[in-house]
Design a protein around this motif. Sequence first.
Motif, short mmCIF file in Angstrom:
data_model
loop_
_atom_site.label_atom_id
_atom_site.label_comp_id
_atom_site.label_asym_id
_atom_site.label_seq_id
_atom_site.Cartn_x
_atom_site.Cartn_y
_atom_site.Cartn_z
N ASP A 38 12.65 0.41 -9.73
CA ASP A 38 11.70 -0.39 -8.95
C ASP A 38 11.80 -0.11 -7.45
O ASP A 38 11.32 -0.89 -6.64
N HIS A 39 12.45 1.00 -7.07
CA HIS A 39 12.59 1.34 -5.65
C HIS A 39 12.27 2.81 -5.35
O HIS A 39 12.76 3.35 -4.36
N GLY A 65 1.16 4.41 3.48
CA GLY A 65 1.71 4.85 2.20
C GLY A 65 2.50 3.72 1.55
O GLY A 65 2.44 3.52 0.34
N GLY A 66 3.25 3.01 2.35
CA GLY A 66 3.99 1.85 1.84
C GLY A 66 5.31 2.20 1.17
O GLY A 66 6.04 1.31 0.74
N THR A 67 5.65 3.49 1.09
CA THR A 67 6.83 3.87 0.29
C THR A 67 8.13 3.37 0.90
O THR A 67 9.10 3.14 0.18
N MET A 123 9.93 -10.21 -3.20
CA MET A 123 9.05 -10.03 -2.05
C MET A 123 8.52 -11.37 -1.58
O MET A 123 8.12 -12.19 -2.40
N LEU A 166 7.41 -1.17 1.43
CA LEU A 166 7.47 -2.00 0.21
C LEU A 166 8.89 -2.04 -0.36
O LEU A 166 9.33 -3.08 -0.87
N ASP A 167 9.58 -0.93 -0.27
CA ASP A 167 10.97 -0.90 -0.71
C ASP A 167 11.76 -1.96 0.06
O ASP A 167 12.50 -2.76 -0.53
N CYS A 196 5.64 1.91 -8.61
CA CYS A 196 6.45 0.75 -8.17
C CYS A 196 6.43 0.58 -6.66
O CYS A 196 6.77 -0.48 -6.15
N LEU A 197 6.05 1.63 -5.92
CA LEU A 197 6.11 1.57 -4.47
C LEU A 197 4.71 1.48 -3.86
O LEU A 197 4.49 1.97 -2.75
N THR A 198 3.77 0.90 -4.59
CA THR A 198 2.45 0.70 -4.02
C THR A 198 1.88 -0.59 -4.60
O THR A 198 2.22 -0.98 -5.72
N ARG A 220 1.21 -9.45 -3.82
CA ARG A 220 2.49 -8.74 -3.90
C ARG A 220 2.60 -7.85 -5.13
O ARG A 220 3.56 -7.09 -5.24
N LYS A 277 10.80 -5.58 -0.87
CA LYS A 277 11.41 -6.04 -2.12
C LYS A 277 12.83 -6.54 -1.88
O LYS A 277 13.30 -7.44 -2.57
N LEU A 278 13.49 -5.94 -0.92
CA LEU A 278 14.87 -6.34 -0.61
C LEU A 278 14.91 -7.46 0.43
O LEU A 278 15.98 -7.91 0.83
N GLN A 279 13.73 -7.87 0.89
CA GLN A 279 13.58 -8.91 1.93
C GLN A 279 14.30 -8.52 3.22
O GLN A 279 14.76 -9.37 3.98
N ILE A 293 0.23 -1.31 6.84
CA ILE A 293 0.75 -0.61 5.66
C ILE A 293 -0.16 0.59 5.37
O ILE A 293 -1.38 0.47 5.37
N ARG A 300 0.20 12.50 -8.52
CA ARG A 300 1.31 11.68 -9.03
C ARG A 300 1.90 10.83 -7.91
O ARG A 300 2.09 11.31 -6.80
N ILE A 301 2.16 9.59 -8.21
CA ILE A 301 2.84 8.69 -7.27
C ILE A 301 3.79 7.78 -8.05
O ILE A 301 3.72 7.70 -9.28
N TYR A 302 4.65 7.10 -7.30
CA TYR A 302 5.49 6.06 -7.90
C TYR A 302 4.69 4.77 -7.89
O TYR A 302 4.40 4.22 -6.83
N LEU A 307 6.59 10.93 -3.62
CA LEU A 307 6.64 10.25 -2.32
C LEU A 307 5.80 10.98 -1.29
O LEU A 307 5.09 10.36 -0.50
N MET A 344 -3.98 -2.08 -2.84
CA MET A 344 -4.21 -0.90 -2.00
C MET A 344 -5.00 0.17 -2.75
O MET A 344 -5.22 1.26 -2.22
#
Lengths: 315, 216
Positions: free
Chosen positions: B88-89, A29-31, A1, A34-35, B107-109, B67, A38-40, A27, B103-105, A102, B113
């Motif tokens: 991680d995705h 939820g960011g789901t 990132m 952010l994904d 890795c995606l927050t 980050r 991370k992949l730019q 931003i 429940r959440i992931y 999600l 926040m």
Amino acid sequence: MRPFTYERARSPAEAAAAAQRPGARFIAGGTNLLDLMKLQIETPAHLIDVNGLGLDRIEAAPEGGLRIGALVRNTDLAADERVRRDYGVLSRALLAGATGQLRNKATTAGNLLQRTRCPYFYDTNTACNKRQPGSGCSAIGGSTRGLAVIGASEACIATHPSDMAVAMRALDAVVETVRPDGTERAIPVAAFHRLPGDTPHIETALEAGEFITAVTLPPPAGGRQFYRKVRDRASYAFALVSVAAVVQRDGTGRVALGGVAHKPWRVEAAEGELPRGAGPAMAAILEGARPTHENAFKVKLAERALAAVLAEAKG
Amino acid sequence: MQEGKEFQLSRRGLAIVTAAAAAATGGPPAAQAQTGAAASPPASAPAMEKVSLVVNGQRHALELDARTTLLDTLREHLHLTGSKKGCDHGQCGACTVMVDGRRIYSCLTLAVMHEGDEVTTIEGLGKPGDLHPMQAAFVKHDGYQCGYCTPGQICASVAMLAEIKAGVPSHVSADLTAAPQLTADEIRERMSGNICRCGAYSNIVEAITEVAGRQA
């Protein structure tokens, strides 16, 4: 990132004003964001966290519909009693998408704004006009099984991945926004998402910094409501084809499709064919489709998914 | 990481260092140019942000690179390594934790926040000798093989049963307006965000069904 600066917005107007900063992104939820960060694929220089704005309520709209705050989470929207009772197609569409984790995070506005899952958009070693305007489209002539069959262009054949937006298109939802200068406007969801044309990187009608505050549903459409999604797995997969439908007792109704185009696909003029059955109706809805050898099956699949919906509506 | 409690260089850490060194010396010189990163201007210094989290009942005041995901905060800064990094995705569910009971992931927050939020990880659910009923049921029913997905599976299932209790419908609920039923189909659909590479699914469903039956 890539590094970014971060702030928490305290009001929608403040968020919209802050978004004028170069490279700024909201931003919630960011789901998805952010994904992609991370992949730019997304490289914002500044993040404006809008989670504290309190736009998380579902209220009765004065005209008899529902006003859904931009930050209402997908789980809460799908579980809302009024949505389950009067807008079943929306609840069903939300529950057909993603996973419990999600949906607990993803927001109403963010869901509308998700980016395509075209594999070439995700692969930074390939050309993509959406990711890097002018670089070309690796999907054309590539692996196209999951990609668009209608409304595509020489620049892009990606699909919009949302289930929720397809139901909102069938329900004639309206997106409410505030612009950086403080003015507000209402955009029908029909005009919210764009076809790719020669600018596939511009995906919505939103102007720079424009901030979604709510999505309004008109008064209940009645009828029987369905969301039929066909995918490669029974759960947690994007649609190959999906059908959002509101079918009235007399056989009239509305149909919007997911998985076939760069936006939820609905052709109001074709809906007059619905009482004649799925074949004539889908032929009219997908008139002008230009599928590839790999995704031609979607045209037939859409017709069969609609046939299943119409059979269920009669039963 | 400027933490006082640095981990000793583990075998895994050594492997990572070795791999990085190999990449630095053995990689093709042009490889960098193919990524979007190399084409962009040089990265500026990371922005540091303060955030306070309540993790398993304990408040932590942290200053983090903005980050930093919630998952990396838990694992690398608070050394709560129960939550796992699989993909991680947001595709595997191994990082599932509960934030304010949902429940959440993780890795995606981003941690920033979650100012003031209450986070529950597998370490907060139970401990050896004092297991959470769901942990005990996973042991009893052999709800795992390698165990890597298990903390995420257990956090997800505890929160999932609360969702059913709260009346949240699912994709397989026949009637949207009725209270959801506790069937195997419902459990499978609601747990589809947690992948088990060993394929312990049927035992996981049995473990969850037993706990759900006890709660009902």
